[in-house]
Design a protein around this motif. Structure first.
Motif, PDB file in Angstrom:
ATOM      1  N   SER A 121       0.854  -1.199   0.000  1.00 19.96           N
ATOM      2  CA  SER A 121       0.000   0.000   0.000  1.00 19.96           C
ATOM      3  C   SER A 121       0.882   1.239   0.000  1.00 19.96           C
ATOM      4  O   SER A 121       1.941   1.235   0.626  1.00 19.96           O
ATOM      5  N   PRO A 122       0.439   2.323  -0.661  1.00 24.95           N
ATOM      6  CA  PRO A 122       1.242   3.539  -0.634  1.00 24.95           C
ATOM      7  C   PRO A 122       1.271   4.177   0.760  1.00 24.95           C
ATOM      8  O   PRO A 122       0.318   4.032   1.532  1.00 24.95           O
ATOM      9  N   ILE A 123       2.365   4.866   1.066  1.00 23.87           N
ATOM     10  CA  ILE A 123       2.492   5.569   2.357  1.00 23.87           C
ATOM     11  C   ILE A 123       2.716   7.047   2.070  1.00 23.87           C
ATOM     12  O   ILE A 123       3.635   7.411   1.331  1.00 23.87           O
ATOM     13  N   GLU A 159      -3.739  12.195  -5.322  1.00 20.34           N
ATOM     14  CA  GLU A 159      -2.594  12.147  -6.244  1.00 20.34           C
ATOM     15  C   GLU A 159      -1.730  10.914  -5.968  1.00 20.34           C
ATOM     16  O   GLU A 159      -1.284  10.231  -6.892  1.00 20.34           O
ATOM     17  N   ILE A 160      -1.516  10.604  -4.701  1.00 22.40           N
ATOM     18  CA  ILE A 160      -0.674   9.442  -4.366  1.00 22.40           C
ATOM     19  C   ILE A 160      -1.365   8.144  -4.797  1.00 22.40           C
ATOM     20  O   ILE A 160      -0.756   7.275  -5.409  1.00 22.40           O
ATOM     21  N   VAL A 161      -2.642   8.032  -4.484  1.00 20.75           N
ATOM     22  CA  VAL A 161      -3.380   6.798  -4.809  1.00 20.75           C
ATOM     23  C   VAL A 161      -3.410   6.599  -6.325  1.00 20.75           C
ATOM     24  O   VAL A 161      -3.179   5.503  -6.837  1.00 20.75           O
ATOM     25  N   GLU A 162      -3.626   7.704  -7.026  1.00 19.85           N
ATOM     26  CA  GLU A 162      -3.686   7.632  -8.490  1.00 19.85           C
ATOM     27  C   GLU A 162      -2.320   7.261  -9.072  1.00 19.85           C
ATOM     28  O   GLU A 162      -2.228   6.418  -9.972  1.00 19.85           O
ATOM     29  N   ALA A 163      -1.249   7.862  -8.536  1.00 23.21           N
ATOM     30  CA  ALA A 163       0.104   7.561  -9.034  1.00 23.21           C
ATOM     31  C   ALA A 163       0.389   6.080  -8.870  1.00 23.21           C
ATOM     32  O   ALA A 163       0.985   5.433  -9.738  1.00 23.21           O
ATOM     33  N   ARG A 164      -0.051   5.496  -7.750  1.00 19.51           N
ATOM     34  CA  ARG A 164       0.203   4.080  -7.487  1.00 19.51           C
ATOM     35  C   ARG A 164      -0.594   3.197  -8.451  1.00 19.51           C
ATOM     36  O   ARG A 164      -0.105   2.195  -8.939  1.00 19.51           O
ATOM     37  N   TRP A 185      12.076  11.160  -1.213  1.00 21.14           N
ATOM     38  CA  TRP A 185      11.801  12.205  -2.213  1.00 21.14           C
ATOM     39  C   TRP A 185      12.279  11.783  -3.602  1.00 21.14           C
ATOM     40  O   TRP A 185      11.603  12.010  -4.606  1.00 21.14           O
ATOM     41  N   SER A 186      13.446  11.131  -3.670  1.00 21.01           N
ATOM     42  CA  SER A 186      14.010  10.792  -4.981  1.00 21.01           C
ATOM     43  C   SER A 186      13.199   9.685  -5.669  1.00 21.01           C
ATOM     44  O   SER A 186      13.156   9.616  -6.889  1.00 21.01           O
ATOM     45  N   VAL A 187      12.533   8.834  -4.901  1.00 17.96           N
ATOM     46  CA  VAL A 187      11.782   7.725  -5.516  1.00 17.96           C
ATOM     47  C   VAL A 187      10.269   7.995  -5.567  1.00 17.96           C
ATOM     48  O   VAL A 187       9.606   7.697  -6.554  1.00 17.96           O
ATOM     49  N   PHE A 188       9.734   8.563  -4.471  1.00 15.50           N
ATOM     50  CA  PHE A 188       8.270   8.792  -4.389  1.00 15.50           C
ATOM     51  C   PHE A 188       8.001  10.253  -3.983  1.00 15.50           C
ATOM     52  O   PHE A 188       7.461  10.496  -2.898  1.00 15.50           O
ATOM     53  N   PRO A 189       8.364  11.225  -4.827  1.00 20.12           N
ATOM     54  CA  PRO A 189       8.249  12.623  -4.386  1.00 20.12           C
ATOM     55  C   PRO A 189       6.824  13.031  -4.016  1.00 20.12           C
ATOM     56  O   PRO A 189       6.616  13.857  -3.134  1.00 20.12           O
ATOM     57  N   GLU A 190       5.839  12.397  -4.681  1.00 17.99           N
ATOM     58  CA  GLU A 190       4.441  12.778  -4.409  1.00 17.99           C
ATOM     59  C   GLU A 190       3.989  12.375  -3.010  1.00 17.99           C
ATOM     60  O   GLU A 190       2.959  12.853  -2.539  1.00 17.99           O
TER      61      GLU A 190
END
Ligand code: UDP
Length: 362
Positions: A123-125, A354-359, A146-151
């Motif tokens: 799950s995204p964090i 935005e995070i859920v959508e990116a995932r 930040w470098s891998v999951f900036p959102e």
């Protein structure tokens, strides 16, 4: 994604103390505000927090274990420390086992572990960073995330985010309060307020000296984080007109705070935001703050307060002498215009979507 989709959210609290104890500082109120506003919008929230926490009507999973030492009490080069039977470790172990039932896990801990775990979870964090740069280990953990999951990162203020290396164009959420819980008080008593955890980074001694020199009583509100430090202040300034009132619920705090002529904010460190500043404004109380960190983005010079040369007690005194220039109605108006929960909720919701959508599209 369809904005109407309601999210299942797991909030993982700070591991420094129970929610409601005050040991976590402003992030306790911020977590509560996020949760209540998102719940009001129809999202489902569950909070995981140390045992003894109070989350009102929001479902809570309490976890036993040893608290984490607060990062601000450590030196810049302190390595990662996890105590035996760590509550941080156990909260994240719980999050791992239940993650499939949630769209998003939201981390409120200023600790290495949740950042490190991010790529290992399915799950995204989302990480809400509640303080400025304090240790090299945390700087590294935040930079790597930040470098891998900036959102997935959000901060209170730009001033705070800029203390970390390599963070460019960060997402800054600001803060907010449930304005209806704060009563406007047009006519104060002749007293000043100081509201914070009683700990060296908050430099209570500066406010005490300002009270001593002006002769205006200082009312002190907050959790005694460091009893040794508080003891020393009382011994050193035995004649100062100060009164320790205690640690209050929001309802009681706002009633007491509203009666004061000004809030003194004297942090030695870079305050990430300073929730107490907007709580004061909502009661009609102007702010006198050192010109560093969050308050710089809040105070309207000469109208809703004064920004003072950092660490200058003389500066505090000059500002106290000019308090009549401030407008208590303008304080309340600023709180209403800039710090409503509704506006904060829009920003937080947009971040989560935005995070859920990116995932989902990854
Ligand atoms: N606070 C409280 N009761 C008190 C004194 C303080 O609930 O008697 C809360 C206050 O509402 C604020 C927090 O303690 O949310 C202090 O947070 P702030 O962001 O100002 O500073 P931090 O401790 O996080 O550095």
């Amino acid at each position: 994604m369809n904005d109407a989709k309601k999210l299942q959210l797991l909030f993982v609290s700070t591991p420094v103390g129970a929610l409601g104890s005050g040991l976590g500082g402003g992030v306790e109120l911020t977590l509560k505000n996020f949760a209540e506003e998102l719940q009001r919008r129809g999202h489902e929230i569950k909070i995981v927090a140390p045992v003894g926490s109070n989350t009102g009507s929001i479902p809570l999973k309490e976890i036993e274990g040893s608290p984490q030492t607060a990062a601000q009490t450590q030196g810049r080069e302190t390595p990662i420390i996890l105590p035996e039977n760590s509550v941080l470790e156990k909260m994240w172990d719980y999050a791992r086992t239940v993650q499939d039932g949630f769209d998003l896990i939201v981390n409120f801990a200023y600790d290495w572990l949740p950042f490190y775990l991010t790529p290992f979870f399915s799950s995204p964090i989302a990480h809400f960073v509640s303080m400025g740069s304090l240790t090299q280990a945390m700087d590294r953990a935040i930079a790597e995330t930040w470098s891998v999951f900036p959102e997935t990162l959000a901060f209170y203020t730009r001033t705070q985010a800029e203390t970390f290396p390599d963070i460019v164009a960060p997402r800054c959420l600001g803060s907010a309060i449930a304005l209806q819980q704060y009563q406007f008080c047009p006519q104060p008593e002749n007293a000043l307020a100081w509201v914070a955890r009683i700990a060296p980074e908050k430099a209570l001694e500066d406010a005490v000296m300002a009270a001593q020199k002006t002769g205006i009583p200082l009312r002190i509100f907050g959790q005694i984080d460091r009893p040794d430090y508080w003891q020393k202040i009382q011994e050193k300034h035995a004649d100062a007109p100060i009164e320790y009132k205690g640690f209050f619920s929001t309802e009681e705090l706002q009633a007491q705070l509203g009666k004061c002529r000004a809030l003194l904010m004297t942090p030695r460190w870079l305050e990430a935001f300073g929730n107490v500043a907007i709580e004061a404004l909502a009661c009609g109380v102007p702010i006198i703050a050192y010109k560093r960190g969050g308050p710089v983005e809040i105070v309207r010079e000469g109208t809703t307060g004064f920004l003072v040369e950092p660490d200058s007690v003389e500066g505090l005194i000059t500002a106290i002498d000019r308090l009549d220039e401030c407008d208590r109605h303008a304080c309340r108006q600023q709180a209403e215009a800039e710090y409503s929960l509704m506006a904060l909720g829009d920003r937080v919701e947009a971040w989560f979507y935005e995070i859920v959508e990116a995932r989902q599209t990854a």
